[in-house]
Design an enzyme around this catalytic site. Structure first.
Site, PDB file in Angstrom:
ATOM      1  CB  SER A 300      26.617  -7.577 -46.653  1.00 18.69           C
ATOM      2  OG  SER A 300      27.782  -6.707 -46.209  1.00 18.69           O
ATOM      3  CG  ASP A 311      18.686  -6.927 -32.784  1.00 16.19           C
ATOM      4  OD1 ASP A 311      18.108  -7.811 -33.091  1.00 16.19           O
ATOM      5  OD2 ASP A 311      20.047  -7.244 -32.803  1.00 16.19           O
ATOM      6  CE  LYS A 325      30.233 -10.317 -47.341  1.00 13.21           C
ATOM      7  NZ  LYS A 325      30.600  -9.529 -46.357  1.00 13.21           N
TER       8      LYS A 325
END
Length: 570
Positions: A300, A311, A325
């Protein structure tokens, strides 16, 4: 003429009624979120069914009890993370993330039907009243507090309570037979998200985040200030075993390390328009070399932070593939104070990937067993065994990352089971090691408390032959002694046993520091910093200087995550 008016009157009334219904339907749909269509749908059968059962069933029925049992089942048909929380459990569900709770200020564990005080929180109500670690609470408000009916939930229910209320405790202290009485005035007890902050070496700071709660970001700023006083030049954030928490806390932390206008995460759902979270450029640590540690227990909000760093090519991710998740839950409270956490959106990392692993609505068994499936598939031991469920995406400098099924680390560290024997598995999974460590601590608390540092306590424990003593203890408890297996797993057993004793007598930070001493993930982290490779390189350069990190690793989970299941706060 009058006759014509009389004949037209029923028609005009019918037309008026139809127009009224159409207007009412329009406004109901427009202003109340399609509530009318929901009421008139087949879901109304549930209310009808309950009324019929209550009116006609042969025996008296607890309709409220039926509803309580039906709610979890209904939500489980949606996805694995939409859940119902009964009113009695809401406070406990929220305490960890809220940043504090009202109670007596102890950490406890239940052994042999008795509550043992494992730690007394510094400056908390229990410490002020005179309780010490090792005490056994046997009476609460003049009522016996032992036996097979004693559970963690019951203990927290009896010990927690509104601030400034009093609770009377009967205590058995080690070596004494007479019960002592203490009156404790409950108070606000802080719950820390950041459980360890220290220097791994002269240049590298380390911060372990247990979860993402209301106060995690301010705690991070305090931790960074502490490391700044020691002139840290590199930073490691350990998210292993961190199951997540508040999205906003992860966004605030990512913002601290990213330059202005970097996308951190965005969320989107059927009724939830796309919402983007971007960095504002005010972060104080935008240039520091950064490494994030993850494993299969990182979920999460942990994946939001790791995904944002990966990224945006801001740092290196080391460890094993995260949980996966990528669903966002909204808490909705009912009049009786029960609550649901309903999935309303998915979150997406900056490259556009959704981290959520595959699931089939209403079929949660495979989802719950996913980590075991990964283990059996060999993923914990070989990077080549990682199964990417989603499409490929590109980071800002063109590195390939994958959606679906968690965050795959930039540097994979395998789990080494070379010295794991069936004896070690039984000893660790049965709870015997934790039981022995607690009893050993209790019996030697005075001596152990004289040790002032992790190094001093570690050296002392190495001289005490704790593995042999444990083997004798375990044999008496039904785990047959296996000398060859004990010899082969000696290092693992000693590490696990001693780590628990260190936790019992010192702190969670001391426990983490001890485990990190020979942790291969930490060793690889320091190696990356020392070679100045914390900032990811473009794909072409990576291929040119490619080095595969398949370092063998001790099963960090066996000790790193045990505390989650054995320590409770009240």
């Amino acid at each position: 003429m009058a006759n014509n008016k009389n004949r037209l009157m029923p028609l005009l009334m019918a037309i008026s009624v139809v127009i009224g219904i159409l207007i009412g339907t329009f406004y109901a749909n427009h202003f109340s979120g399609n509530r009318l269509s929901i009421i008139n749908s087949n879901s109304n059968k549930l209310n009808n069914l309950l009324h019929i059962v209550e009116d006609k069933y042969v025996d008296t029925v607890d309709v409220n009890g039926l509803v309580e049992k039906a709610m979890p089942q209904i939500l489980s048909e949606l996805d694995p993370h939409s859940v119902y929380i009964p009113a009695k459990d809401v406070q406990m569900a929220n305490d960890d993330l809220r940043g504090s709770f009202s109670g007596v200020g102890i950490e406890f564990t239940i052994r042999q039907d008795t509550l043992h005080v494992q730690k007394v929180i510094s400056n908390g109500p229990a410490e002020k009243a005179g309780l010490i670690a090792g005490d056994k609470i046997v009476v609460v408000d003049d009522q016996p507090f032992t036996g097979k009916t004693l559970t963690n939930e019951e203990a927290m229910h009896r010990l927690k309570g509104p601030k400034d209320t009093k609770v009377k405790l009967g205590i058995l202290r080690y070596g004494e037979k007479k019960i002592r009485e203490f009156v404790v005035t409950r108070g606000e007890i802080p719950t820390k998200s950041i459980t360890a902050t220290y220097m791994l070496d002269k240049e590298t700071g380390y911060i372990r985040i247990r979860n993402f709660g209301e106060n995690t970001y301010p705690e991070l700023l305090i931790a960074l200030a502490k490391l700044s006083q020691q002139n840290f030049q590199n930073l490691t954030i350990d998210l292993r075993g961190n199951t997540g928490g508040y999205l906003q806390s992860a966004v605030q932390i990512a913002n601290e390390f990213l330059p202005k206008n970097c996308l951190i995460v965005y969320t989107q759902g059927r009724k939830s328009p796309r919402q983007e979270y971007r960095s504002d450029g005010r972060g104080s640590y935008q240039q520091i070399p950064l490494i994030i540690l993850i494993d299969e227990g990182s979920a999460s909000a942990s994946e939001i932070l790791a995904g944002a760093i990966q990224d945006n090519d801001r740092g290196t991710i080391i460890g094993r593939r995260s949980f996966g998740k990528g669903l966002v839950q909204e808490p909705i409270v009912f009049n009786d104070q029960s609550m649901i956490r309903l999935t309303i959106a998915r979150y997406y990392s900056p490259s556009g990937r959704c981290i959520q692993k595959h699931y089939t609505s209403g079929e949660n068994k495979d989802y719950e067993e996913d980590l075991m499936t990964r283990y059996e598939h060999g993923e914990f031991f070989s990077q080549d065994s990682i199964k990417h469920e989603g499409p490929a995406y590109k980071t800002t400098i063109g590195r390939t990352v994958y959606g679906g099924g968690g965050i795959t680390p930039d540097i994979f560290i395998a789990e080494d089971t070379t010295d794991v024997t069936s004896y070690y598995k039984q000893a660790s999974m049965s709870g015997l090691i934790i039981q022995y460590a607690f009893e050993y601590t209790d019996q030697n608390r005075a001596k152990l408390s004289q040790m002032k540092s992790v190094d001093e306590l570690e050296k002392y424990l190495k001289q005490q032959n704790t593995v042999d003593k444990f083997a004798t203890y375990a044999d008496q408890k039904g785990l047959k002694r296996r000398n060859l297996m004990i010899q082969r797993s000696h290092k693992l057993l000693e590490r696990f046993i001693n780590s628990r004793i260190i936790y019992n007598i010192m702190s969670e930070e001391a426990w983490v520091e001890y485990l990190n001493e020979d942790d291969p993930v930490i060793m690889e982290t320091l190696k990356v910093f020392r070679s100045n490779n914390a900032f990811p390189a473009p794909p072409a350069k990576v291929e040119e200087n490619k080095k595969v990190a398949l370092t063998s690793a001790f099963d960090y989970r066996s000790t790193h995550q045990k505390i989650t299941y054995t320590v409770y706060r009240s």
